[in-house]
Design a protein around this motif. Structure first.
Motif, short mmCIF file in Angstrom:
data_model
loop_
_atom_site.label_atom_id
_atom_site.label_comp_id
_atom_site.label_asym_id
_atom_site.label_seq_id
_atom_site.Cartn_x
_atom_site.Cartn_y
_atom_site.Cartn_z
N ARG A 154 104.23 51.95 30.27
CA ARG A 154 103.06 51.68 31.12
C ARG A 154 102.05 50.78 30.40
NH1 ARG A 154 99.06 56.26 33.87
NH2 ARG A 154 97.67 54.76 34.95
N ALA A 155 101.81 51.09 29.12
CA ALA A 155 100.86 50.28 28.35
C ALA A 155 101.39 48.86 28.16
CB ALA A 155 100.57 50.93 27.01
N LEU A 156 102.69 48.73 27.97
CA LEU A 156 103.28 47.40 27.79
C LEU A 156 103.16 46.58 29.07
CD1 LEU A 156 104.83 45.35 26.12
CD2 LEU A 156 106.96 46.51 26.76
N GLU A 157 103.43 47.18 30.20
CA GLU A 157 103.30 46.45 31.45
C GLU A 157 101.85 46.05 31.71
OE1 GLU A 157 104.23 44.27 34.55
OE2 GLU A 157 105.69 45.18 33.18
N LYS A 158 100.93 46.94 31.37
CA LYS A 158 99.51 46.61 31.53
C LYS A 158 99.13 45.44 30.63
CE LYS A 158 94.90 48.71 31.21
NZ LYS A 158 94.14 49.95 30.90
N ARG A 159 99.63 45.45 29.39
CA ARG A 159 99.36 44.32 28.49
C ARG A 159 99.96 43.03 29.03
NH1 ARG A 159 102.74 42.46 23.51
NH2 ARG A 159 103.82 41.73 25.39
N ASN A 160 101.18 43.10 29.52
CA ASN A 160 101.82 41.90 30.04
C ASN A 160 101.07 41.34 31.25
OD1 ASN A 160 103.74 42.02 28.07
ND2 ASN A 160 105.34 42.93 29.36
N ASP A 161 100.58 42.21 32.11
CA ASP A 161 99.77 41.75 33.24
C ASP A 161 98.50 41.06 32.74
OD1 ASP A 161 101.56 42.68 35.12
OD2 ASP A 161 100.50 44.59 35.46
N MET A 162 97.91 41.64 31.70
CA MET A 162 96.71 41.04 31.12
C MET A 162 97.02 39.66 30.55
SD MET A 162 95.16 40.54 27.85
CE MET A 162 95.92 41.73 26.78
N LEU A 163 98.16 39.51 29.87
CA LEU A 163 98.53 38.22 29.30
C LEU A 163 98.76 37.18 30.38
CD1 LEU A 163 101.03 39.37 26.52
CD2 LEU A 163 98.73 38.44 26.18
N ARG A 164 99.37 37.59 31.49
CA ARG A 164 99.63 36.65 32.57
C ARG A 164 98.35 36.11 33.18
NH1 ARG A 164 103.35 41.03 33.99
NH2 ARG A 164 105.47 40.46 33.30
N ASN A 165 97.26 36.89 33.08
CA ASN A 165 95.99 36.49 33.69
C ASN A 165 94.92 36.17 32.65
OD1 ASN A 165 96.52 37.12 36.67
ND2 ASN A 165 97.09 39.04 35.68
N LEU A 166 95.35 35.99 31.39
CA LEU A 166 94.38 35.89 30.30
C LEU A 166 93.47 34.69 30.45
CD1 LEU A 166 93.47 37.29 27.75
CD2 LEU A 166 95.09 35.93 26.44
N SER A 167 93.97 33.58 30.99
CA SER A 167 93.15 32.37 31.08
C SER A 167 91.93 32.58 31.98
CB SER A 167 93.98 31.21 31.61
OG SER A 167 94.49 31.52 32.90
N ALA A 168 92.01 33.61 32.83
CA ALA A 168 90.89 33.86 33.75
C ALA A 168 89.93 34.93 33.24
CB ALA A 168 91.43 34.29 35.11
N MET A 169 90.21 35.47 32.07
CA MET A 169 89.36 36.54 31.55
C MET A 169 88.02 35.99 31.08
SD MET A 169 91.89 39.01 29.38
CE MET A 169 90.52 40.07 28.94
N PRO A 170 86.92 36.71 31.33
CA PRO A 170 85.61 36.25 30.87
C PRO A 170 85.49 36.40 29.36
CG PRO A 170 85.43 38.45 31.80
CD PRO A 170 86.84 37.98 32.05
N PRO A 171 84.66 35.58 28.73
CA PRO A 171 84.47 35.72 27.28
C PRO A 171 83.78 37.02 26.95
CG PRO A 171 82.87 34.18 28.21
CD PRO A 171 83.84 34.51 29.32
N ALA A 172 84.05 37.52 25.73
CA ALA A 172 83.40 38.75 25.28
C ALA A 172 81.90 38.55 25.14
CB ALA A 172 84.00 39.18 23.95
N GLU A 173 81.15 39.61 25.42
CA GLU A 173 79.70 39.55 25.33
C GLU A 173 79.24 39.88 23.92
OE1 GLU A 173 77.97 42.04 28.25
OE2 GLU A 173 78.88 41.01 29.96
N GLY A 174 78.09 39.31 23.55
CA GLY A 174 77.50 39.61 22.26
C GLY A 174 78.16 38.86 21.11
N ARG A 175 77.68 39.13 19.90
CA ARG A 175 78.22 38.47 18.72
C ARG A 175 79.56 39.10 18.36
NH1 ARG A 175 76.06 35.57 14.54
NH2 ARG A 175 73.96 35.88 15.31
#
Length: 413
Positions: free
Chosen positions: A377-398
């Motif tokens: 389950r965690a692997l599939e969640k990570r893979n979904d995240m990787l497939r959409n990574l270009s759309a992820m917002p930048p991390a907040e703060g320093r």
């Protein structure tokens, strides 16, 4: 009077008739933290000796990151241009599933959270060469030797070397890695400071028969990962195997046969290129095996002995910050000692550096490394995240790697 002598006269409060001769410091370890610390202590007028158990500097090695605050350290050392020339410009990282099918192919900076054109990735040997070249003419290096015993008193530290020599130093600094013998001498067994994160890994080189260039290819199944890292157009690749292991196999850390057995068992039914990797590992002459762990200590000094880098606060390779913490820690330790005695200097070093270390260590917890999921389950969640990574917002703060603004300890112009 030479330029160096002028600096020493002006910067060392223990020289020049006020408090006696230059303070003598022994540093154990000539990898990253050791030469970096030697560089800064020499600038502040200390008489520095570095002892290293290996016969020479270790060349080559797996690529490492220099990011955030550590970039300012190497800039102040004057070695930034050399490291920029040695920068590894990886073009992509490709993630594969258990059958070798592509999950996603991304820019490495997107995955690592690094800044293209600013953060550096270099071979470990290129960094150690640059550090050594910056300091080799100014400090004493003792290769193929190590500390055998050390005995502290109010007047200094009496050291017996494995090669038979005996000398006394004002301070001893352990920069000898996660499995530091200096730490064991003074603070006791490693196990009390060892925070195991639930994985073991092996790295080695093998022939690049895959046509890889300037890229990383990573295969995953739950609890297991394998990767090829092609640095440039070399005819070799860095091979990497990682697997989840509930308890740290301390007995295997010093037993190559036990390491092979663990890896062979963990990857016994794996496909893709794993069988060839296991065969190549058997023949590799540069195999490095260890647990994925951190070192966490309630204090980094005792009397006249202190620790720096992985010996004091290894963050694990999962953070990508081991080398950077070593560089920053060396700068902070040397600057803290520049105009203080050892007790006040060590206290200032820890007070001003610990929060930066903690923030970086806490980027990863036990068994939850984002790149190495342990369940389907965690692997599939990570893979979904990787497939959409270009759309992820930048991390907040320093970001953690820039969480410390370097102080200006002393003007050296």
């Amino acid at each position: 009077m030479t330029r160096t002598d002028q600096l020493r006269d002006r910067t060392d409060p223990f020289k020049g008739g006020r408090s006696g001769p230059r303070r003598k410091v022994l540093i154990s370890g000539a990898s990253i933290a050791g030469p970096a610390l030697a560089f800064w202590l020499n600038r502040y007028g200390f008489a520095v000796t570095v002892v290293e158990k290996a016969g020479t500097l270790r060349d080559g090695g797996y690529p490492i990151d220099v990011r955030g605050t550590a970039l300012e350290v190497v800039r102040r050392m004057g070695i930034l241009p050399r490291l920029q020339d040695a920068h590894i410009d990886s073009h992509r990282i490709t993630f594969l599933d258990g059958d070798g099918g592509k999950v996603a192919s991304l820019n490495p900076h997107t995955v690592a959270g690094s800044a293209a054109g600013r953060d550096l990735e270099v071979r470990r040997g290129d960094l150690t060469d640059a550090l050594y070249a910056a300091v080799r003419d100014d400090v004493e290096f003792l290769f193929n030797d190590s500390i055998d015993t050390l005995d502290q008193s109010e007047h200094g530290v009496d050291v017996t070397f494995r090669g038979g020599g005996r000398r006394t130093f004002d301070m001893v600094i352990g920069a000898d890695g996660m499995h530091s013998r200096t730490r064991e001498f003074v603070f006791g067994p490693e196990e009390q400071f060892h925070r195991y994160l639930g994985y073991c890994f092996a790295v080695f080189t093998m022939p690049n028969t895959f046509g890889l260039s300037h890229e990383v290819m990573m295969w995953n199944t739950p609890g297991r990962a394998a990767a090829f890292y092609a640095v440039g157009d070399s005819d070799e690749v860095h091979a990497f195997l990682n697997f989840a292991q509930p308890e740290p196999p301390f007995d295997a850390f010093r037993n190559p046969e036990a390491q092979w057995d663990l890896l062979a068992c963990a990857f016994a039914d794996a496909g893709w290129e794993i069988p060839g990797m296991l065969a190549a590992m058997r023949d590799a002459d540069d195999l490095f095996f260890d647990g994925v762990s951190q070192i966490r200590m309630p204090r980094w000094s005792s009397g006249r002995v202190a620790l720096v880098g992985d010996a004091a606060y290894a963050p694990s390779f999962l953070t990508g910050q081991g080398s950077s913490l070593a560089l920053v820690g060396a700068y902070m330790l040397a600057g803290s000692l520049a105009d203080r005695d050892h007790a006040a200097g060590f206290a200032a070093y820890e007070h001003n550096t610990r929060e930066f270390v903690t923030v970086n260590q806490e980027q990863v917890g036990e068994g939850d490394a984002a790149l190495f999921p342990t369940t389907a389950r965690a692997l599939e969640k990570r893979n979904d995240m990787l497939r959409n990574l270009s759309a992820m917002p930048p991390a907040e703060g320093r970001p953690a790697h820039s969480a410390l603004i370097l102080p200006e300890f002393m003007t050296m112009t």
